[in-house]
Design a protein around this motif. Structure first.
Motif, mmCIF file in Angstrom:
data_model
loop_
_atom_site.group_PDB
_atom_site.id
_atom_site.type_symbol
_atom_site.label_atom_id
_atom_site.label_comp_id
_atom_site.label_asym_id
_atom_site.label_seq_id
_atom_site.Cartn_x
_atom_site.Cartn_y
_atom_site.Cartn_z
ATOM 1 N N GLY A 88 41.865 -23.561 5.494
ATOM 2 C CA GLY A 88 42.022 -24.913 4.951
ATOM 3 C C GLY A 88 43.464 -25.150 4.565
ATOM 4 N N PRO A 89 43.941 -26.393 4.626
ATOM 5 C CA PRO A 89 45.348 -26.665 4.323
ATOM 6 C C PRO A 89 45.681 -26.592 2.838
ATOM 7 N N ALA A 90 44.746 -26.997 1.982
ATOM 8 C CA ALA A 90 45.045 -27.023 0.548
ATOM 9 C C ALA A 90 44.345 -25.890 -0.187
ATOM 10 N N PHE A 91 43.109 -25.621 0.214
ATOM 11 C CA PHE A 91 42.328 -24.531 -0.368
ATOM 12 C C PHE A 91 41.761 -23.676 0.756
ATOM 13 N N HIS A 92 41.672 -22.395 0.544
ATOM 14 C CA HIS A 92 40.984 -21.542 1.505
ATOM 15 C C HIS A 92 39.501 -21.525 1.127
ATOM 16 N N ASP A 93 38.870 -22.649 1.398
ATOM 17 C CA ASP A 93 37.489 -22.823 0.952
ATOM 18 C C ASP A 93 36.501 -22.927 2.104
ATOM 19 N N GLN A 94 36.992 -22.991 3.333
ATOM 20 C CA GLN A 94 36.110 -23.272 4.459
ATOM 21 C C GLN A 94 35.901 -22.000 5.284
ATOM 22 N N PRO A 95 34.662 -21.463 5.301
ATOM 23 C CA PRO A 95 34.427 -20.265 6.103
ATOM 24 C C PRO A 95 34.310 -20.635 7.584
ATOM 25 N N VAL A 96 34.708 -19.717 8.442
ATOM 26 C CA VAL A 96 34.593 -19.965 9.885
ATOM 27 C C VAL A 96 33.130 -20.241 10.224
ATOM 28 N N LEU A 97 32.236 -19.396 9.729
ATOM 29 C CA LEU A 97 30.787 -19.659 9.744
ATOM 30 C C LEU A 97 30.310 -19.304 8.335
ATOM 31 N N ALA A 98 29.260 -19.980 7.885
ATOM 32 C CA ALA A 98 28.852 -19.853 6.490
ATOM 33 C C ALA A 98 28.657 -18.398 6.085
ATOM 34 N N ILE A 99 29.113 -18.082 4.893
ATOM 35 C CA ILE A 99 28.934 -16.748 4.320
ATOM 36 C C ILE A 99 28.260 -16.923 2.964
ATOM 37 N N ASP A 100 27.176 -16.236 2.754
ATOM 38 C CA ASP A 100 26.418 -16.235 1.483
ATOM 39 C C ASP A 100 25.769 -17.578 1.143
#
Lengths: 765, 289, 175
Positions: A88-100
Motif C-alpha cells: 500500500g502507498p500510505a499503509f502496509h495494510d493490504q495483503p496480497v491474499l487475505a491472511i487470518d
C-alpha cells in the motif's frame, strides 16, 4: 541554432492531433488487455463474502482437482515467497491474499490459475471458506468511535513522513487525522452576526475505466517483467521490489496504452498478486478483472462534511470550521493523502482570517477508496459551494455578489498561509457570470406549467500533490530524429502529444515527428506517477529541461565540430562530422522537483504548500419537471484557469470530459451496499453517463492566464472541470424549485421527495 | 458456463421436441442478448441451448392479412420491426418504441418472440403489445394456441407458456381508429431500463372513451393491467379531470416494488403522473388526425 | 443471420467456417465461447470485452453487415457468416473516412471504446446518410465512453457524413 529554418510555427499552443490517433481508431493500439504470452495462465480471484471476519478455513481441494486447473494459491502460499506480504502507498495494510482475516466483501482470499479463463472461473466457484464473523462498520462518522475496528494495528508505509507518528497505533479506525488552525476561529465566530452550519454527504462511486484493471506478470531467471495497466510504473517497481526483497533493477514494469485510469490504476493494485502468482507458478500470469470486480478493488471516498461559517453584517466571512470524514474502506490506499492534501482546501477559495479544519481518514468495512479525478476536491466543493449558496440566499445577497466579497484575490494567503499566486479565482468567477449573463438575469421561462427553470454556479480550487519528482530523457539520433523517454502514462489525457510539443518547441522540430517511448522502467526514468493533474507541470518541466539539455549538447557539439555561431546546421551534420558516418546519440536529461515546504504539524501552516493552484468553476442552467423531479441540463459552462494551454483542443476535451464524469457522480452513479455487499456491481445497475445524458449544450472556457513557474506558462487541467459540477447543479435545483439537497446523488426521486416535503411543511401537513 | 450443447434445429417441430423436457437447464435461444447476460452472470447454467436461428427464414416474416391483422414472426428482430414500412403504417407505435428500446445492437439481434418470452418486467414490448390487443401464437407439443399478450405473464420472469411451447408469431389487430402511446420513465441514465413503463390505447366514439387499454410495467413485478383506471375512463368524456382521476386510481390499484430504480412510494407517484400524461398524449394524437 | 446448417447434436466443440474481414477462416470453437473470445484467438483485439453485458459497445462487430455485441454472440453461431471488425476498415494502412473523422475531431481520449463507436457510426451512416444530432445521439446511446468525448464524437459523425466518399460504394463496401 537553427535546426529547421523552414519550421516557423510554434509547437506550443498548437492543437496537434493526438499522436496515437491512427492506432486508436484502427483498433491496433496496444493495451495490456491484448497481451498474450506463451504458457500464460489466467487468474481468477476467489473473494470474501463477509464484510469482516476471521478466516477459520479455506477449502481449495475441489478447485485444485478440477481438470485444467494448474494452481490454486492462498495467503499461506504467498507467505512462502514474501514473508510479510502487505502493501500500500500510505499503509502496509493490504495483503496480497487475505491472511487470518477479511476486511470487506470482495477481498481477495484465493486465486485459481488455469490456461483457460473459463476453467479458472468455474474452479473459483468450487472454493469455500468459513469465517467467524466480526462486527463491521460501514459509515465514516460511526467509524470514529466504533467498537468494530478494521485493522488491529496501524502500519504506516513510511513513504510519507507525515504519517510516521501513527505507527503502532491500536484500536482505532482513524488512519490519519489532519488539523489546520489559522487565526482565532473562536474569536471569529464570536464576532459574527450570523452563523451557519450544515452537513453534506457524498456517496461511494467507482471510476469504471472501460478497460478493466489488468496485469500480466512474466517471471524470468532472476527478474520479473510486469506488464500492467498502471498510472504509476515507477511506484509499482519500487513496491514489488520491496515486497520481494529485490533490488529495483530486477523488476521491469511496462505500461502500454491505458483504457482509462481516472485514479483507479494508481499505486499498486493487481501487480502484487500477479507477481506472486507468477513466481509461485513459474509461468506468466494474467490477472484481468471483469467489470464487476473493479467495484471491489478501488472506489471514490464517500464523505461527510460538517461546515460552519460566521459572517459579519456586510456579508464578509469571518470564520469557518470544517470537519471532514472520509470513508476510506478497508485499505487506506492513498486516502490519508486525500485527507490532508485536499483537506487543507476545505474552506474554499475564500479569504477567511480565522479557519479550523479537522479532516479524518477512516477505515471501514467497505471496498477500499482512493484517488478519483479530483482527489477529494469534488466532495469538498460540493459541500462548501452548497453552503455558500445557502448563506447568500439567507442573507439576501446575490450568490455571485456574495462570492465577490469573499474570494481570495491578489496573492492573498489561503488557509495554509500559502499565497494564491497565479490563481485566477476572480477571473473564473467573472467569466461564469458573463457566460450566464448573470446580472441581466436572463432567465428562460417554459410554456409548460410543469417545468421550472433554474440556474446555479460554483467555483473550487485544488493544490498540486507535492513534493514529487519527474525525470525525462530526450534522445537525439544521428539523423536528427528525436525520441522522448518518460514514465508519464498517457491514459487518454493526451500527455504524449503535449510532451512531444514541448520537445518539438525547444528542438525546433514538428511535434508529430517526436517519438514517445511508453513507460518501461528499464528504459524510461523515474516519475512519481500520473495523477493529480501533475504531469503537465512536473513532467512538462522535466521534459523541457531534458530537451534544453539535448539542445545545449548539440550546440556544444557544433562548436567542437567547428561550426560558427551563425552557421546553419542540421544535427545529422554534426554526427556525420564527428563519427564519420551516421552514428551516435545526444542524450539530454531533465529532472524536476518543485519547491515545497512541509506544513507545520501543529497548525498546518506553510508558505509553500503547493507549486501551483488549479481553479475551476461551473455554471448550470436546468429545467425541472415539478411532477416527477426529473431535470434536464440545458446548458453547462465549465470555466478553468489552467495557465496557458499547451494544446487547446485536448485541453477542451479534458474539461468537458471531466465535467461529464462528475455529472454522472452527481446525478445517478452510486454504489449500493447491503451489509457491505455491493449490490449493483455491473453496468446494468451502476449506470454511467451515455451520449443521451450530455447536456443540450456544454461550453468550455479557458480564462486568460499564465502560470509563471509552469512550463511555457502551463499547469494541470485533468481534474479542474470536476470541481464545480455537483454544487452548481444543486444550486440550480434550489433556484428552480426551492429545495436544498445535501446528499449526492441528486436523483429525480430525491428532488421529488424534497419538493413533497416542502409542500407538506408549507401546508402544515 | 462451459460444456453445454448448442443445437440448431431446422424446423419449429424439431425445436419443440428438443425443448419438451422438465430439465430447466434446457432453454431456447433466439437473439440471445438476454440469455447470454444471464449465463455470464452465472444466474443460468445451461446444459443445452436450442438455437432458433435456423428458423429465422420461416419465422421472421411481417405480413398483413385481408382483415388488417398484422402478423410478426417470432424470429423477427426488433430492428426489422423498427424499420418495417408495414408496421409503420399499421402499428406506428411499435417503431416509435423501438428507438428507445435497449440499444441498436440489442435490437439487431433480439427477436420479438424472445423479448416476449423472457418475462423480465422491465421489457418495453409486452405492455405495448398488450395495449394493442396483440396475441401470441404459441406452438407446443400439443398443437397451437393463441394467448393474449395481456395474459402472457404469470409472475416475475415467468410466463404462462407450457413445457416445450414456443412463440411462433404475434398477431396485432387493426387499430380501428385507436391511438396508442407508450411512456418510458428512467430514473438513472437516459439509456437505462425503465423504472416505469405505461402503455395505453384509446378509442373514442360519440364523445366518450369507448375503447380503453392501460398497462403498467417495470415498476411492477409483472406487467399489470390497470383495470380500475380503465373502467373509470370507459364510457366517459375524456376531460382533464377524468384523466387526472384515472392516474390517481391507477396509482392506487397498481402494486409497485422497491428496487434500484426507486422506492415504491416514488413510483406510485410516477404512475399517477405518467398514466395521466399517456392518456393526454393519446388523446392529443387523436385530435391531430 | 443466414448461417449454415448445424446438424450434429454433440455440439460442445465444433469446427466453424466464416469470412472474417473478407477472408475465409476456419476455427475450432467451444459452445461457450463468444465472438470476442474467438477474435482474440485470431489476434484481433479491436473488439474488446468491457462490461460483458452488451451495454458499453466496446465489442461492436458487424455480422452479416449488422452491428452486434460480440460479447453476447456465441461464436459457433457465426458459422457461415460474414464478420467485419474495425481492423478490416483501413485499406493498405489508409484510414477510412469514419476513422479519419474521429481523428480530425479529436473524438476519443483513451481509445478503448473507439473501435466500437467507429463500427456503430458505419452502421448509422448506412441507415441514415445525413443524421441529425438527435439521430446520432439515439443511435449511439448504446455505446459508452468513460472519457466522455461525446461532443467530439457527435461532430466526428457529422464530419464523416460529409466526407463520405461515395454512398453507393460504401454500401457495397462490405458486400
Amino acid at each position: 541554432m537553427n535546426i529547421r529554418p523552414e519550421l516557423t510555427n510554434h509547437q506550443i499552443g498548437r492543437s496537434v492531433p493526438r499522436l496515437e490517433g491512427p492506432e486508436k481508431v484502427s483498433g491496433r493500439a496496444s493495451y495490456v488487455h491484448n497481451l498474450k504470452l506463451p504458457g500464460m495462465l489466467y487468474a481468477k480471484i476467489f473473494r470474501s463474502t463477509v464484510a469482516h471476519g476471521r478466516i477459520l478455513s479455506i477449502d481449495v481441494s475441489a478447485a485444485r482437482m478440477m481438470e485444467g486447473v494448474e494452481h490454486v494459491f492462498t495467503g499461506e502460499d504467498v507467505k512462502t515467497i514474501v514473508p510479510n506480504p502487505y502493501f500500500g502507498p500510505a499503509f502496509h495494510d493490504q495483503p496480497v491474499l487475505a491472511i487470518d482475516k477479511v476486511h470487506f466483501v470482495g477481498e481477495p482470499v484465493a486465486v485459481v490459475l488455469a490456461r483457460d479463463p473459463y476453467v479458472a472461473a468455474e474452479a473459483a466457484q468450487l472454493i469455500t471458506a468459513e469465517y467467524e464473523e466480526l462486527p463491521a462498520v460501514f459509515d465514516e462518522v460511526e467509524a470514529m468511535h466504533s467498537k468494530a475496528v478494521v485493522h488491529e494495528e496501524l502500519k504506516p508505509a513510511g513513504t510519507f513522513p507525515d504519517l510516521k507518528h501513527l505507527a503502532g497505533r491500536k484500536d482505532t479506525n482513524i488512519a490519519l487525522d489532519y488539523h489546520l488552525r489559522r487565526g482565532d476561529p473562536v474569536a471569529g465566530f464570536a464576532q459574527a452576526v450570523h452563523v451557519f452550519e450544515h452537513e453534506f454527504r457524498t456517496q461511494q462511486v467507482m471510476h469504471v475505466p472501460l478497460e478493466p484493471m489488468v496485469t500480466l506478470a512474466e517471471p524470468h531467471h532472476n527478474t520479473i517483467i510486469i506488464h500492467t495497466a498502471s498510472q504509476s510504473p515507477s511506484f509499482v517497481r519500487i513496491e514489488i521490489a520491496r515486497l520481494l526483497g529485490w533490488p529495483e533493477n530486477r523488476v521491469q514494469v511496462k505500461v502500454p496504452h491505458l483504457g482509462g485510469g481516472f485514479g483507479a490504476k494508481l499505486y499498486i493494485k493487481l501487480e502484487a498478486l500477479a507477481a506472486c502468482a507468477a513466481l509461485l507458478a513459474g509461468a506468466p500470469v494474467k490477472v484481468m478483472l471483469p467489470m464487476e470486480e473493479q467495484f471491489y478493488t478501488i472506489t471514490k471516498h464517500a464523505s461527510t462534511f460538517r461546515i460552519k461559517s460566521g459572517v459579519d453584517h456586510e456579508g464578509r466571512l469571518l470564520a469557518r470550521h470544517c470537519e471532514v470524514y472520509w470513508n476510506g474502506g478497508a485499505f487506506a490506499d492513498i486516502g490519508p493523502r486525500v485527507t490532508q492534501k485536499s483537506g487543507f482546501t476545505a474552506p474554499g477559495p475564500y479569504d477567511i482570517d480565522n479557519v479550523s479544519i479537522d479532516s479524518y481518514a477512516l477505515y471501514t468495512n467497505r471496498p477500499p477508496a482512493g484517488a478519483l479525478r479530483g482527489f477529494g476536491i469534488p466532495q469538498l466543493v460540493w459541500a462548501y459551494e452548497s453552503h455558500t449558496d445557502i448563506i447568500a440566499h439567507e442573507l439576501g445577497i446575490d450568490p455571485i455578489e456574495f462570492r465577490r466579497r469573499n474570494i481570495l484575490r491578489d496573492d492573498r494567503p489561503q488557509a495554509t498561509g500559502t499565497p494564491m499566486t497565479d490563481a485566477a479565482v476572480d477571473a473564473v468567477l467573472e467569466k461564469i457570470a458573463e457566460c450566464m449573463q448573470w446580472e441581466s438575469g436572463s432567465r428562460r421561462k417554459s410554456d409548460d406549467p410543469t417545468k421550472r427553470f433554474g440556474r446555479g454556479m460554483a467555483i473550487g480550487f485544488k493544490a498540486s500533490i507535492s513534493p514529487t519528482t519527474s525525470v525525462a530523457v530526450v534522445n537525439v539520433a544521428a539523423d536528427g530524429s528525436v525520441v522522448l523517454q518518460l514514465s508519464t502514462v498517457d491514459m487518454g489525457q493526451g500527455s504524449d502529444t503535449a510532451m512531444a510539443q514541448i520537445v518539438a518547441e525547444i528542438l525546433e522540430v514538428a511535434a508529430e515527428d517526436v517519438r514517445i517511448v511508453h513507460p518501461d522502467t528499464d528504459v524510461t526514468p523515474y516519475d512519481m506517477a500520473t495523477l493529480g493533474s501533475r504531469s503537465t507541470f512536473h513532467m512538462g518541466h522535466a521534459v523541457r529541461l531534458a530537451a534544453e539539455d539535448a539542445k545545449r549538447k548539440l550546440e556544444e557539439l557544433a562548436h567542437a565540430m567547428g561550426f560558427t555561431d551563425h552557421a546553419v546546421w542540421q544535427p545529422r551534420d554534426l554526427f556525420r562530422r564527428k563519427y564519420g558516418m551516421q552514428a551516435g546519440n545526444v542524450i539530454g536529461v531533465g529532472t524536476f522537483i518543485p519547491e515545497y515546504r512541509s506544513p507545520d504539524p501543529e497548525n498546518g501552516q506553510s508558505d509553500k504548500v503547493t507549486p501551483f493552484w488549479m481553479i475551476g468553476g461551473t455554471g448550470v442552467e436546468l429545467e425541472v419537471d415539478v411532477e416527477t423531479g426529473h431535470f434536464r441540463i440545458l446548458r453547462m459552462i465549465n470555466v478553468a484557469d489552467l495557465g496557458t494551454p499547451l494544446n487547446p483542443r485536448i485541453v477542451e476535451t479534458q474539461l468537458s470530459g471531466a465535467s461529464m464524469m462528475q455529472l454522472g457522480f452527481t446525478m445517478f452513479e452510486e454504489m449500493r451496499l447491503d451489509a457491505g455487499q455491493v449490490t449493483n456491481a455491473s453496468l446494468a445497475d451502476y449506470k454511467i453517463p451515455g451520449i443521451q445524458d450530455v447536456p443540450d449544450a456544454i461550453e468550455n472556457e479557458i480564462v486568460a492566464a499564465h502560470q509563471s513557474n509552469g512550463p511555457f506558462g502551463a499547469k494541470g487541467v485533468g481534474e479542474t472541470a470536476t470541481f464545480g459540477v455537483s454544487p452548481a447543479i444543486a444550486n440550480a435545483l434550489f433556484d428552480a424549485v426551492g429545495v436544498r439537497l445535501t446528499q449526492l446523488p441528486l436523483t429525480p426521486e430525491a428532488v421529488f421527495m424534497a419538493m413533497r416535503a416542502k409542500e407538506g411543511a408549507a401546508s402544515g401537513v | 458456463m462451459r460444456g453445454f450443447e448448442l443445437v440448431r434445429p431446422a424446423t419449429l417441430e424439431e425445436a419443440i421436441r428438443l425443448l419438451d423436457t422438465d430439465d430447466p437447464t434446457v432453454r431456447p435461444l433466439s437473439g440471445g442478448t438476454a440469455i447470454m447476460q444471464m449465463m455470464k452472470t452465472g444466474i443460468f447454467k445451461p446444459s443445452r441451448l436450442v438455437s432458433l436461428s435456423s428458423l429465422a427464414g420461416d419465422h421472421s416474416a411481417i405480413t398483413l392479412d385481408d382483415k388488417g391483422f398484422l402478423s410478426i414472426g417470432a424470429m423477427t428482430t426488433l430492428a426489422a420491426v423498427e424499420h418495417s414500412q408495414v408496421v409503420l403504417q399499421h402499428a406506428p407505435l411499435l417503431p416509435k418504441v423501438m428507438k428507445r428500446l435497449a440499444n441498436v445492437r440489442v435490437r439487431n439481434a433480439a427477436t420479438v418472440g424472445g423479448a416476449l418470452a423472457h418475462g423480465d418486467p422491465h421489457m418495453d414490448l409486452p405492455p405495448v403489445l398488450a395495449a394493442l390487443d396483440a396475441e401470441v401464437i404459441a406452438q407446443g407439443p400439443g398443437g397451437q394456441r393463441r394467448i393474449p399478450v395481456a395474459d402472457l405473464y404469470a409472475g416475475y420472469f415467468e410466463t404462462v407458456l407450457q413445457r416445450g411451447e414456443i412463440i411462433a408469431s404475434v398477431s396485432v389487430p387493426p387499430r380501428n381508429g385507436c391511438n396508442s402511446v407508450y411512456r418510458k420513465t428512467t430514473t438513472r441514465t437516459a439509456d437505462d431500463w425503465p423504472a416505469l413503463g405505461v402503455a395505453t390505447s384509446l378509442g373514442r366514439g360519440e364523445g366518450v372513451l369507448q375503447h380503453v387499454r392501460l398497462f403498467a410495467s417495470a415498476a411492477t413485478e409483472r406487467m399489470t393491467r390497470l383495470g380500475s383506471a380503465e373502467a373509470h375512463l370507459r364510457g366517459n368524456r375524456p376531460e382533464a379531470k377524468l384523466l387526472e382521476e384515472a392516474g390517481r386510481i391507477a396509482a392506487q390499484e397498481v402494486e409497485v416494488i422497491d428496487d434500484a430504480h426507486g422506492s415504491a412510494a416514488y413510483k406510485v407517484a410516477l404512475v399517477a403522473v405518467q398514466v395521466r400524461r399517456a392518456l393526454h398524449e393519446a388523446l392529443q394524437q387523436g385530435s391531430e388526425q | 443471420m443466414v448461417c449454415n446448417d448445424m446438424n450434429d447434436k454433440a455440439a460442445v466443440v465444433r469446427r466453424i467456417r466464416f469470412r472474417l474481414n473478407g477472408r475465409q477462416r476456419e476455427a475450432q470453437v467451444a459452445s461457450h465461447e463468444n465472438l470476442v473470445d474467438l477474435l482474440v484467438r485470431l489476434d484481433l483485439f479491436g473488439a474488446r470485452e468491457s462490461c460483458g453485458q452488451g451495454l458499453c459497445g466496446c465489442c461492436t462487430v458487424l455480422v452479416d453487415d449488422i452491428a452486434v455485441s460480440g460479447c453476447l454472440t456465441l461464436a459457433q453461431l457465426v458459422d457461415g457468416c460474414e464478420v467485419h471488425t474495425v481492423e478490416g476498415l483501413a485499406e493498405k494502412g489508409k484510414l477510412d473516412f469514419v476513422q479519419q473523422a474521429f481523428i480530425d475531431e479529436g473524438a476519443f481520449q483513451c481509445g478503448f471504446c473507439t473501435p466500437g463507436f467507429v463500427m456503430m457510426t458505419h452502421e448509422l451512416l448506412k441507415r441514415i446518410p445525413e443524421p441529425s444530432e438527435p439521430e446520432i445521439r439515439e443511435y449511439l446511446s448504446g455505446n459508452l465512453c468513460r472519457c466522455a468525448a461525446y461532443p467530439e464524437i457527435i461532430r466526428a459523425v457529422q464530419t464523416a457524413a460529409r466526407n463520405r466518399p461515395d454512398p453507393a460504394g460504401v454500401a457495397g463496401e462490405h458486400a
